[in-house]
Write a protein that holds these residues in place. Structure first.
Motif, PDB file in Angstrom:
ATOM      1  N   GLY A 146     -25.150  36.788 -61.362  1.00 30.84           N
ATOM      2  CA  GLY A 146     -24.929  36.628 -62.797  1.00 30.84           C
ATOM      3  C   GLY A 146     -23.619  35.963 -63.147  1.00 30.84           C
ATOM      4  O   GLY A 146     -23.395  35.620 -64.308  1.00 30.84           O
ATOM      5  N   THR A 147     -22.731  35.755 -62.158  1.00 27.12           N
ATOM      6  CA  THR A 147     -21.463  35.078 -62.428  1.00 27.12           C
ATOM      7  C   THR A 147     -21.728  33.623 -62.819  1.00 27.12           C
ATOM      8  O   THR A 147     -22.432  32.914 -62.105  1.00 27.12           O
ATOM      9  N   PRO A 148     -21.170  33.163 -63.927  1.00 27.95           N
ATOM     10  CA  PRO A 148     -21.388  31.767 -64.321  1.00 27.95           C
ATOM     11  C   PRO A 148     -20.861  30.794 -63.267  1.00 27.95           C
ATOM     12  O   PRO A 148     -19.789  31.008 -62.689  1.00 27.95           O
ATOM     13  N   PHE A 149     -21.595  29.752 -63.022  1.00 27.63           N
ATOM     14  CA  PHE A 149     -21.175  28.765 -62.029  1.00 27.63           C
ATOM     15  C   PHE A 149     -19.871  28.074 -62.416  1.00 27.63           C
ATOM     16  O   PHE A 149     -19.148  27.579 -61.552  1.00 27.63           O
ATOM     17  N   GLU A 150     -19.547  28.046 -63.703  1.00 30.18           N
ATOM     18  CA  GLU A 150     -18.323  27.357 -64.131  1.00 30.18           C
ATOM     19  C   GLU A 150     -17.096  28.273 -64.098  1.00 30.18           C
ATOM     20  O   GLU A 150     -16.001  27.870 -64.520  1.00 30.18           O
ATOM     21  N   SER A 151     -17.229  29.477 -63.565  1.00 27.41           N
ATOM     22  CA  SER A 151     -16.130  30.439 -63.589  1.00 27.41           C
ATOM     23  C   SER A 151     -14.962  30.005 -62.719  1.00 27.41           C
ATOM     24  O   SER A 151     -15.140  29.599 -61.576  1.00 27.41           O
ATOM     25  N   SER A 186     -16.521  27.897 -59.610  1.00 26.15           N
ATOM     26  CA  SER A 186     -16.066  26.511 -59.809  1.00 26.15           C
ATOM     27  C   SER A 186     -14.870  26.206 -58.911  1.00 26.15           C
ATOM     28  O   SER A 186     -14.721  25.075 -58.429  1.00 26.15           O
ATOM     29  N   THR A 187     -14.023  27.206 -58.658  1.00 28.72           N
ATOM     30  CA  THR A 187     -12.879  27.029 -57.763  1.00 28.72           C
ATOM     31  C   THR A 187     -13.362  26.720 -56.354  1.00 28.72           C
ATOM     32  O   THR A 187     -12.876  25.790 -55.697  1.00 28.72           O
ATOM     33  N   ILE A 188     -14.318  27.510 -55.881  1.00 33.93           N
ATOM     34  CA  ILE A 188     -14.885  27.310 -54.547  1.00 33.93           C
ATOM     35  C   ILE A 188     -15.529  25.929 -54.444  1.00 33.93           C
ATOM     36  O   ILE A 188     -15.349  25.219 -53.452  1.00 33.93           O
ATOM     37  N   MET A 189     -16.238  25.538 -55.476  1.00 39.40           N
ATOM     38  CA  MET A 189     -16.978  24.270 -55.446  1.00 39.40           C
ATOM     39  C   MET A 189     -16.062  23.051 -55.480  1.00 39.40           C
ATOM     40  O   MET A 189     -16.483  21.941 -55.157  1.00 39.40           O
ATOM     41  N   LYS A 190     -14.796  23.231 -55.886  1.00 41.43           N
ATOM     42  CA  LYS A 190     -13.835  22.123 -55.854  1.00 41.43           C
ATOM     43  C   LYS A 190     -13.362  21.815 -54.434  1.00 41.43           C
ATOM     44  O   LYS A 190     -12.756  20.762 -54.203  1.00 41.43           O
ATOM     45  N   SER A 191     -13.596  22.734 -53.501  1.00 44.34           N
ATOM     46  CA  SER A 191     -13.172  22.508 -52.112  1.00 44.34           C
ATOM     47  C   SER A 191     -13.834  21.246 -51.577  1.00 44.34           C
ATOM     48  O   SER A 191     -15.008  20.972 -51.857  1.00 44.34           O
ATOM     49  N   LYS A 192     -13.077  20.499 -50.793  1.00 41.13           N
ATOM     50  CA  LYS A 192     -13.618  19.242 -50.272  1.00 41.13           C
ATOM     51  C   LYS A 192     -14.756  19.475 -49.286  1.00 41.13           C
ATOM     52  O   LYS A 192     -15.684  18.675 -49.176  1.00 41.13           O
ATOM     53  N   GLU A 193     -14.677  20.582 -48.559  1.00 41.78           N
ATOM     54  CA  GLU A 193     -15.703  20.921 -47.575  1.00 41.78           C
ATOM     55  C   GLU A 193     -15.838  22.444 -47.536  1.00 41.78           C
ATOM     56  O   GLU A 193     -14.869  23.167 -47.754  1.00 41.78           O
ATOM     57  N   ILE A 194     -17.044  22.913 -47.253  1.00 45.76           N
ATOM     58  CA  ILE A 194     -17.314  24.352 -47.200  1.00 45.76           C
ATOM     59  C   ILE A 194     -18.069  24.677 -45.913  1.00 45.76           C
ATOM     60  O   ILE A 194     -18.997  23.951 -45.525  1.00 45.76           O
ATOM     61  N   LYS A 226     -25.490  22.352 -54.612  1.00 52.04           N
ATOM     62  CA  LYS A 226     -24.942  21.265 -55.428  1.00 52.04           C
ATOM     63  C   LYS A 226     -23.714  20.620 -54.796  1.00 52.04           C
ATOM     64  O   LYS A 226     -23.212  19.624 -55.313  1.00 52.04           O
ATOM     65  N   HIS A 227     -23.208  21.201 -53.697  1.00 46.80           N
ATOM     66  CA  HIS A 227     -21.971  20.688 -53.094  1.00 46.80           C
ATOM     67  C   HIS A 227     -22.303  19.584 -52.098  1.00 46.80           C
ATOM     68  O   HIS A 227     -23.253  19.685 -51.331  1.00 46.80           O
ATOM     69  N   PRO A 228     -21.500  18.504 -52.049  1.00 44.73           N
ATOM     70  CA  PRO A 228     -21.825  17.365 -51.179  1.00 44.73           C
ATOM     71  C   PRO A 228     -21.498  17.560 -49.701  1.00 44.73           C
ATOM     72  O   PRO A 228     -21.925  16.750 -48.874  1.00 44.73           O
TER      73      PRO A 228
END
Length: 242
Positions: A146-151, A186-194, A226-228
């Protein structure tokens, strides 16, 4: 997404450590995002062994941890500060000033701590590689269903499932904190690689939802679709193959 299948937890730990070691050797000023919990313990053990025997240096590496409980002193054995020092940071040549873990004890202004942590990551140039584990209910960090993806980095109330899963580290369920500070999705998704580490049959359902299901806030890990640049390292049990 790149899926690396391994036979067991030992192989998972070895493969993950090899990826991180090569990244640091290629870029000594690497910004590394770290996770806690039982899944990355083997990887940390192998990083320490490599540092001691192979000489990989962390002097110019910066680390950023995903999360920390609210209201537990840093020197408490159940805090993530303590965990990281025990399993990795206290055994390598990293500068303490380059290690960053959210402060869950800023009780007067936790929201400001969240904003400062977010700013710190951005001012450091962002995270080059973020290591993630996977919760049984699909959470990443402490981002519950339920956490918003933009959090952004935020304070979260832990679900009963998560508290029960973590109760094995405490004397009782009552001792498990009810809140945590966590990097946001959103913080996690800003990472260049996961890199996502997944081990054990209890994680199979959540992993299947990432690999085969729809992207939904009800299963936070699905956002990685959604992450590249995502690599999943999963053992046979997590893939439902045993």
């Amino acid at each position: 997404m790149n899926l690396i299948k391994v036979n067991n937890y030992e192989e998972l730990s070895q493969k993950a450590s090899e990826i991180i070691i090569k990244k640091i050797q290629d870029n000594p000023s690497f910004n590394l995002g770290l996770a806690t919990g039982s899944t990355p313990e083997g990887m940390y053990r192998k990083l320490v062994e490599d540092h001691q025997n192979g000489g990989t240096s962390y002097k110019n590496v910066k680390t950023f941890n995903l999360d920390e409980y609210v209201g537990i002193p840093e020197d408490d054995p159940n805090s993530y500060h303590y965990f990281m020092n025990q399993h990795l940071l206290g055994h390598i040549d990293i500068e303490k000033s380059n290690t960053h873990i959210p402060n869950g004890n800023q009780m007067s202004d936790l929201q400001r701590e969240c904003e400062e942590y977010e700013k710190l990551i951005d001012q450091s140039g962002g995270i080059d590689l973020q290591v993630l584990g996977l919760g049984v209910n699909g959470h990443v960090g402490f981002n519950e269903p339920g956490t918003p993806f933009e959090s952004p980095t935020h304070i979260v109330e832990l679900t009963q499932d998560t508290r029960e899963a973590n109760a094995r580290f405490f004397n009782s369920l009552e001792e498990v904190p009810t809140h945590a500070v966590t990097m946001g999705i959103s913080t996690i998704m800003k990472s260049k690689e996961i890199i996502l580490l997944v081990s054990g049959a209890q994680k199979a359902h959540a992993l299947s939802r990432l690999l085969n299901g729809e992207i939904t806030e009800e299963c936070p890990v699905t956002v990685l679709g959604k992450h590249p640049n995502v690599t999943i390292i999963a053992d046979r049990a997590a893939l439902g193959e045993e």
